[in-house]
Scaffold this active site. Structure first.
Site, mmCIF file in Angstrom:
data_model
loop_
_atom_site.group_PDB
_atom_site.id
_atom_site.type_symbol
_atom_site.label_atom_id
_atom_site.label_comp_id
_atom_site.label_asym_id
_atom_site.label_seq_id
_atom_site.Cartn_x
_atom_site.Cartn_y
_atom_site.Cartn_z
ATOM 1 N N THR A 76 0.838 -1.201 0.000
ATOM 2 C CA THR A 76 0.000 0.000 0.000
ATOM 3 C C THR A 76 0.875 1.254 0.000
ATOM 4 O O THR A 76 0.607 2.222 -0.706
ATOM 5 C CB THR A 76 -0.874 0.002 1.282
ATOM 6 O OG1 THR A 76 -1.466 -1.287 1.404
ATOM 7 C CG2 THR A 76 -1.929 1.073 1.237
ATOM 8 N N LYS A 132 -1.996 -3.783 -8.746
ATOM 9 C CA LYS A 132 -1.316 -4.394 -7.593
ATOM 10 C C LYS A 132 -1.364 -5.910 -7.737
ATOM 11 O O LYS A 132 -2.355 -6.444 -8.237
ATOM 12 C CB LYS A 132 -2.064 -3.953 -6.325
ATOM 13 C CG LYS A 132 -1.869 -4.808 -5.102
ATOM 14 C CD LYS A 132 -2.757 -4.284 -3.970
ATOM 15 C CE LYS A 132 -2.801 -5.255 -2.816
ATOM 16 N NZ LYS A 132 -3.605 -4.758 -1.683
ATOM 17 N N HIS A 134 -0.086 -9.832 -5.707
ATOM 18 C CA HIS A 134 0.708 -10.633 -4.777
ATOM 19 C C HIS A 134 1.163 -11.928 -5.457
ATOM 20 O O HIS A 134 1.677 -12.826 -4.792
ATOM 21 C CB HIS A 134 -0.112 -10.993 -3.530
ATOM 22 C CG HIS A 134 -0.419 -9.815 -2.650
ATOM 23 N ND1 HIS A 134 0.535 -8.906 -2.267
ATOM 24 C CD2 HIS A 134 -1.576 -9.416 -2.074
ATOM 25 C CE1 HIS A 134 -0.022 -7.988 -1.486
ATOM 26 N NE2 HIS A 134 -1.303 -8.268 -1.373
ATOM 27 N N ARG A 156 10.295 -6.972 2.750
ATOM 28 C CA ARG A 156 10.415 -6.439 4.119
ATOM 29 C C ARG A 156 11.034 -7.498 5.017
ATOM 30 O O ARG A 156 10.947 -8.698 4.684
ATOM 31 C CB ARG A 156 8.975 -6.110 4.586
ATOM 32 C CG ARG A 156 8.820 -5.530 5.959
ATOM 33 C CD ARG A 156 7.342 -5.332 6.298
ATOM 34 N NE ARG A 156 7.163 -4.568 7.519
ATOM 35 C CZ ARG A 156 6.000 -4.289 8.086
ATOM 36 N NH1 ARG A 156 4.872 -4.725 7.529
ATOM 37 N NH2 ARG A 156 5.931 -3.578 9.190
ATOM 38 N N THR A 251 3.233 10.672 2.354
ATOM 39 C CA THR A 251 3.215 9.201 2.429
ATOM 40 C C THR A 251 3.729 8.720 3.788
ATOM 41 O O THR A 251 4.114 7.558 3.921
ATOM 42 C CB THR A 251 4.039 8.563 1.280
ATOM 43 O OG1 THR A 251 5.347 9.159 1.259
ATOM 44 C CG2 THR A 251 3.367 8.769 -0.062
ATOM 45 N N PHE A 253 3.317 7.459 7.628
ATOM 46 C CA PHE A 253 2.326 6.551 8.231
ATOM 47 C C PHE A 253 1.137 7.349 8.780
ATOM 48 O O PHE A 253 -0.021 7.005 8.537
ATOM 49 C CB PHE A 253 2.993 5.739 9.357
ATOM 50 C CG PHE A 253 2.077 4.742 9.987
ATOM 51 C CD1 PHE A 253 1.714 3.580 9.316
ATOM 52 C CD2 PHE A 253 1.557 4.955 11.252
ATOM 53 C CE1 PHE A 253 0.854 2.650 9.888
ATOM 54 C CE2 PHE A 253 0.697 4.040 11.842
ATOM 55 C CZ PHE A 253 0.347 2.878 11.160
ATOM 56 N N ARG A 283 -1.741 -0.594 10.896
ATOM 57 C CA ARG A 283 -1.625 -1.088 12.268
ATOM 58 C C ARG A 283 -0.558 -0.310 13.040
ATOM 59 O O ARG A 283 -0.869 0.625 13.753
ATOM 60 C CB ARG A 283 -1.317 -2.598 12.202
ATOM 61 C CG ARG A 283 -1.555 -3.388 13.454
ATOM 62 C CD ARG A 283 -1.179 -4.840 13.214
ATOM 63 N NE ARG A 283 0.226 -4.989 12.850
ATOM 64 C CZ ARG A 283 1.232 -5.187 13.701
ATOM 65 N NH1 ARG A 283 0.982 -5.305 14.974
ATOM 66 N NH2 ARG A 283 2.481 -5.286 13.270
#
Ligand code: A3P
Length: 314
Positions: A76, A132, A134, A156, A251, A253, A283
């Site tokens: 995102t 997008k 995955h 990540r 951009t 958080f 989150r």
């Protein structure tokens, strides 16, 4: 954990290339089950929606921009950076994009769901497409690779991916995961979770870093300005220092969590998630939350497992 293949919902006809995987009672959504398809773990939803068959209709265009990732790796975040880099001129003077990110960036592997939800789908888009995915690299339609579409990949720290994915799987109603974190981590390492195997996912894109722009979540944390410049160079966009600063600011958080176009609050209205009991999509947005979930030994073993396959490509 059962070793028996899960019983898929009755209405599903299972094509030959889809192989049922053992069921996991920790998923409480009725009928949720997984399959092995071309080496990847896919969910019953992917099968039910005919996602992979629909992809046969996909024709890549040289103007397509595709943001790819293993779930919870910063997709995102990178999508919003890409969008702002490519739209900084048309957005000049405005506070931000006025359409929710899910509409601006349809998911490659979810066309029919988006049709059901009356959302934009890649099939209907006539202008430049932002997509997008995955999917593993080897599952991308061949025309993505031959059309010179631009592909960006974000990965990540695997420990933070696992923690974020755990909370996400608890939060969304079509999974309703209710196992412990240790259960989830074991499933992650056994390649049982949706879009696993994780190591092969990362490897598949890193092996194509001559054509794919590979970035990390940690780079976006440490020096977002240089990531914004890399993205702009890759996409052939020229930005002033002020543009870069503006994109970096918008951009963060905090900004994205407060922005209804990027914070996925619409999922609460659509019933995709039920309230905030299990947390929200945006989150914690931090590097190193894994420290709250792994002992030193667990962390070492998990990293060792990841690095066996991936480290040599970094
Ligand atoms: P956490 O659950 O660790 O907070 P994806 O978009 O691939 O699903 O990844 C979601 C993860 O990226 C979540 O991680 C989310 O909070 C984080 N994220 C999204 N936007 C972010 C931003 N602007 N800055 C930092 N983290 C962000």
């Amino acid at each position: 954990m059962s070793t028996e293949p899960a019983t898929p919902p009755e209405e599903i006809t299972i094509p030959e290339e889809w192989h049922s995987l053992p069921s996991d009672p920790n998923y409480k959504f009725p009928g949720y089950c997984t399959f092995k398809y071309r080496g990847a773990t896919m969910s019953s939803t992917h099968l039910q929606w005919g996602v992979m068959q629909q992809l046969e209709q996909f024709r890549g265009r040289s103007s397509d921009i595709i943001v790819a990732s293993f779930p919870k790796s910063g997709t995102t975040w990178l999508q919003e950076i890409v969008w702002r880099v490519t739209h900084h001129q048309s957005m000049a003077g405005e506070k931000g994009p006025k359409t929710c990110l899910e509409y601006r960036f349809p998911l490659l592997e979810m066309q029919s769901q988006e049709k059901l939800m009356e959302m934009a789908s890649w099939a209907d888009m006539t202008d430049q497409r932002f997509i997008k995915t995955h999917l593993h690299y080897h599952m991308l339609p061949e025309s993505v690779k031959t059309s010179e579409a631009k592909v960006l990949y974000v990965h990540r720290d695997v420990r933070d991916v696992c923690v974020s994915f755990y909370h996400f799987s608890r939060m969304i109603n079509v999974h309703k995961y209710r196992g412990t974190f240790a259960d989830f981590r074991d499933s992650f390492m056994r390649d049982a979770l949706m879009f696993c195997p994780y190591r092969e996912h990362v490897k598949g894109y890193l092996e194509h870093s001559d054509t794919v722009l590979c970035l990390t979540y940690e780079q976006m944390h440490q020096d977002r300005g240089s990531v914004v410049r890399k993205v702009a160079d890759f996409l052939g966009v020229s930005l002033s220092d002020a543009d870069v600063d503006d994109i970096v600011k918008n951009t963060s958080f905090e900004v994205m969590k407060a922005n209804p176009d990027t914070n996925f609050r619409q999922w609460e209205d659509s019933g995709m998630v039920s309230g905030t009991e299990e947390g929200t999509f945006m989150r914690k947005g931090m590097v190193g939350d894994w420290r709250n979930y792994f002992t030193e030994e667990e962390s070492e073993a998990f990293l060792k497992w990841r690095n066996e396959e991936v480290a040599s490509l970094e």
